[in-house]
Each structure stands twice: as structure tokens, then as C-alpha cells.
Write an enzyme that holds these catalytic residues in place. Structure first.
Site, short mmCIF file in Angstrom:
data_model
loop_
_atom_site.label_atom_id
_atom_site.label_comp_id
_atom_site.label_asym_id
_atom_site.label_seq_id
_atom_site.Cartn_x
_atom_site.Cartn_y
_atom_site.Cartn_z
N SER A 49 0.85 -1.20 0.00
CA SER A 49 0.00 0.00 0.00
C SER A 49 0.88 1.25 0.00
CB SER A 49 -0.89 0.04 1.24
OG SER A 49 -1.53 -1.19 1.44
N THR A 50 1.90 1.23 0.84
CA THR A 50 2.79 2.38 0.99
C THR A 50 3.51 2.71 -0.31
OG1 THR A 50 3.10 1.75 3.29
CG2 THR A 50 4.74 3.25 2.36
N TYR A 138 -0.97 -10.91 3.10
CA TYR A 138 -1.11 -9.50 3.50
C TYR A 138 -2.56 -9.30 3.94
CZ TYR A 138 -0.84 -4.34 2.99
OH TYR A 138 -0.88 -2.98 3.19
N LYS A 166 1.33 -10.70 7.32
CA LYS A 166 1.49 -9.29 7.69
C LYS A 166 0.14 -8.86 8.24
CE LYS A 166 2.07 -4.94 5.02
NZ LYS A 166 1.76 -4.01 6.05
N GLY A 190 1.55 -4.84 11.54
CA GLY A 190 1.35 -3.98 10.37
C GLY A 190 0.94 -2.57 10.71
N ASP A 192 2.12 0.54 12.79
CA ASP A 192 3.29 1.05 13.52
C ASP A 192 2.88 1.65 14.87
OD1 ASP A 192 3.89 0.51 10.93
OD2 ASP A 192 4.51 2.54 10.39
N GLU A 193 1.62 2.13 14.91
CA GLU A 193 1.09 2.73 16.13
C GLU A 193 1.03 1.72 17.28
OE1 GLU A 193 -0.02 2.70 13.12
OE2 GLU A 193 -1.49 4.25 12.69
N SER A 209 5.11 1.65 7.17
CA SER A 209 5.38 2.80 6.30
C SER A 209 6.22 3.86 7.01
CB SER A 209 4.07 3.43 5.84
OG SER A 209 3.37 3.99 6.96
O1 MN9 Z 1 2.10 -1.35 5.79
C1 MN9 Z 1 1.09 0.47 6.75
N1 MN9 Z 1 -0.24 0.42 6.28
C2 MN9 Z 1 -0.73 1.27 5.36
C3 MN9 Z 1 1.67 -0.88 6.76
O2 MN9 Z 1 -0.10 2.19 4.94
C4 MN9 Z 1 -2.11 1.01 4.89
C5 MN9 Z 1 1.25 1.04 8.16
O3 MN9 Z 1 2.62 1.19 8.36
C6 MN9 Z 1 0.55 2.37 8.35
O4 MN9 Z 1 0.81 3.23 7.28
C7 MN9 Z 1 0.97 3.08 9.63
C8 MN9 Z 1 0.21 4.39 9.82
O5 MN9 Z 1 -1.15 4.13 10.10
O6 MN9 Z 1 0.82 2.25 10.71
#
Ligand code: MN9
Length: 295
Positions: A49-50, A138, A166, A190, A192-193, A209
Site C-alpha cells: 500500500s505504501t 497481506y 502481515k 502492520g 506502527d502505532e 510505512s
Molecule cells: O504497511 C502500513 N499500512 C498502510 C503498513 O499504509 C495502509 C502502516 O505502516 C501504516 O501506514 C501506519 C500508519 O497508520 O501504521
């Protein structure tokens, strides 16, 4: 044949585009270098997605896989996301990335149509049985609408080439159940928060991301949590989440790219339909960078 275990901190790689929406090879190379040399991550997740992957054509996806492998060589583990609603594209990219030497494939659950679980399972088996490689599922229900139960994960794992997940979901009951049920499978946080609680629950790594910019703090959270230093880890997670909250408000991928530009990396623009950067957004991103990474 045994496939390598992939653990630790794995960046979901951003893709650099020029103002016309074309892939910028120079920018992609610089983002790869920054992740390896500065963020010191263990792996790169390419075409997720990123990476704005679902906005791209097949040749562009190939080009990105090629550039990343050429730049990273064997310095870090590489995972290629090849999932697509076009199964022929997935099969083509699975072979392409495997031939390039990617350590694992990954595929998003097929989305948009309401596929049955039998169809989802067939999709994974069709892709991974076509090549000599492993598959990381994923799982991202908030964007795909596709949920998978523990019993269904168990069915996917009937194929030994499906080696991991993931896990981009907030359901930590499911995460705990998964870890207990499949201790030998690779499990990645998946969001980061929520890296700290996910690490406490025993994930093998995290794919994210925000590591493109905030990789050093992410590493601290993972290391401290694994060492049982939960209070210290929480302090770093708190700062990280202040950063992520600000980034999400300002526009996720664009803000991360502008932050990288502040760090001297030519991360470029986003691809339409993602919007062009407004002056306010650039200003906002620069402030965020100064606040969390200023000298
Ligand atoms: O790949 C990411 N998911 C998306 C994982 O971008 C949809 C996460 O790293 C998020 O971007 C991140 C911020 O919400 O946790």
C-alpha cells in the site's frame, strides 16, 4: 525446500514519483539507501500500500522490483508484494520477483468483489504453487474488507509454502490467538502505532510505512519491548504515535515523502489519484520533521 525466516524491522517502501507521476529511479534508489544506511532496517517490503502499488501498471511494478533489488543487493531481506485482482499479473510478478532473488512473496487478500474463502485460498495456492518461493499473506481488513478467522488461517497454512502473515489489523485478540496457534509461522505487526503491544504478544517483526522516516525510534521500541523494558518502550511509542498522529492528519504518504526530502532524500511526489502537495501540506510536513527530527 526451507525458505529463510525474515524477522525484525521491515520498511514498507515508499515509491518516488516525478511531477508527471512516473517512477523516479533515482528517488527509489535514494529511499532504499536511506532505509538501509540510516534507518538500518532488516528488510524491505516492496509494492505494498505504501508503495502506491495499486495505482501502478505491471511494467512499473517490475521496474520497482528490479531497481530495489539492484540497489539493496543482499544487504537486507526483500519481500515482493505481488497481489492483484488480475491473477495473471500476480503470477507474472511472482515469477519476476522470484527470478530476481526476492526472499519472499506477499499478496494482499483479493478485494473489491466479495470473494468466498475458498476463492481466497485458491488465489494464494495458485500464486505460490507457481514458483519456488514462500508467501506472506497481506491481511489488511480495514482497506480490503476481507477478514480471516483462525480456522481459515489454518486452512491457508495447509500449504507449507504459506509461511507468514502481515497483520495490519487492530484485533489483538486475533493476534494473540494467531501467535498461540501458529508459533512457527512468521507474524508481522502492520500498524506502527501498535508495535509495542504487538511485540509483547510475540510478533517476529514489523512491516511499516513510517519506518521510512522514523526507523530509529521503531527499532528502539522493538528492542526495549523484547528486553522487557516496557515503560521505556512505551515512552518511545508515545513520541512515535505523536509523530504518526501528526503525519496522518497531514496526509500519510505525502508527508512521509516530504519528511524524507527534508532528510536529503529525493522522495518525490505521489501518484494520482493521490493529490499533489499543497503549500499548506508542505509547510505542515516540514514542521513535523523539525519537531520530531530537528537537530
Ligand atoms: O504497511 C502500513 N499500512 C498502510 C503498513 O499504509 C495502509 C502502516 O505502516 C501504516 O501506514 C501506519 C500508519 O497508520 O501504521
Amino acid at each position: 525446500m526451507a525458505y529463510p525466516k525474515i524477522t525484525g524491522l521491515i520498511t514498507a517502501l515508499l515509491t518516488a514519483f516525478d511531477e508527471n507521476g512516473n517512477v523516479s529511479e533515482k528517488g527509489v534508489r535514494q529511499i532504499v539507501r536511506h532505509n538501509i544506511d540510516v534507518n538500518k532496517v532488516d528488510g524491505l517490503y516492496v509494492g505494498g500500500s505504501t508503495g502506491e502499488n495499486f495505482l501502478l501498471g505491471t511494467e512499473e511494478k517490475e521496474e520497482i522490483f528490479r531497481i530495489v533489488k539492484d540497489e539493496a543487493k543482499d544487504q537486507v531481506k526483500l519481500i515482493a508484494q505481488v497481489g492483484s485482482l488480475n491473477i495473471k499479473e500476480s503470477l507474472h510478478l511472482a515469477k519476476f520477483a522470484t527470478d530476481l532473488g526476492y526472499d519472499s512473496l506477499s499478496a494482499v487478500t483479493p478485494f473489491y468483489y466479495k470473494f468466498s474463502f475458498a476463492e481466497v485460498k485458491d488465489y494464494y495456492n495458485t500464486i505460490i504453487n507457481s514458483v519456488d518461493n514462500q508467501m506472506i499473506v497481506y491481511f489488511i481488513p480495514f482497506l480490503t474488507g476481507v477478514n480471516i478467522t483462525i480456522d481459515q488461517f489454518s486452512e491457508l497454512f495447509e500449504n507449507p509454502k504459506v509461511t507468514g502473515v502481515k497483520f495490519t489489523a487492530g484485533d489483538f485478540y486475533l493476534l494473540e490467538r494467531f501467535r498461540k496457534a501458529f508459533p512457527e509461522k512468521m507474524l508481522y505487526a502492520g500498524f506502527d502505532e501498535m508495535m509495542l503491544p504487538a511485540t509483547v504478544l510475540g510478533v517476529d517483526g514489523a512491516i511499516g510505512s513510517t519506518f521510512n522516516v522514523n526507523g530509529v525510534r521503531a527499532r528502539q521500541i522493538m528492542d526495549l519491548a523484547r528486553a522487557g523494558k516496557i515503560e521505556e518502550a512505551l515512552k518511545v511509542q508515545n513520541v512515535t504515535n505523536d509523530f504518526i498522529t501528526d503525519v496522518l492528519k497531514n496526509g500519510l504518504y505525502g508527508t512521509l515523502k516530504i519528511c524524507l526530502q527534508e532528510a536529503g532524500v529525493e522522495a518525490g511526489c505521489c501518484r494520482k489519484p493521490m493529490g499533489a502537495y499543497t503549500p499548506e501540506m508542505i509547510e505542515g510536513a516540514k514542521k513535523i520533521y523539525a519537531k520530531y527530527f530537528g537537530k
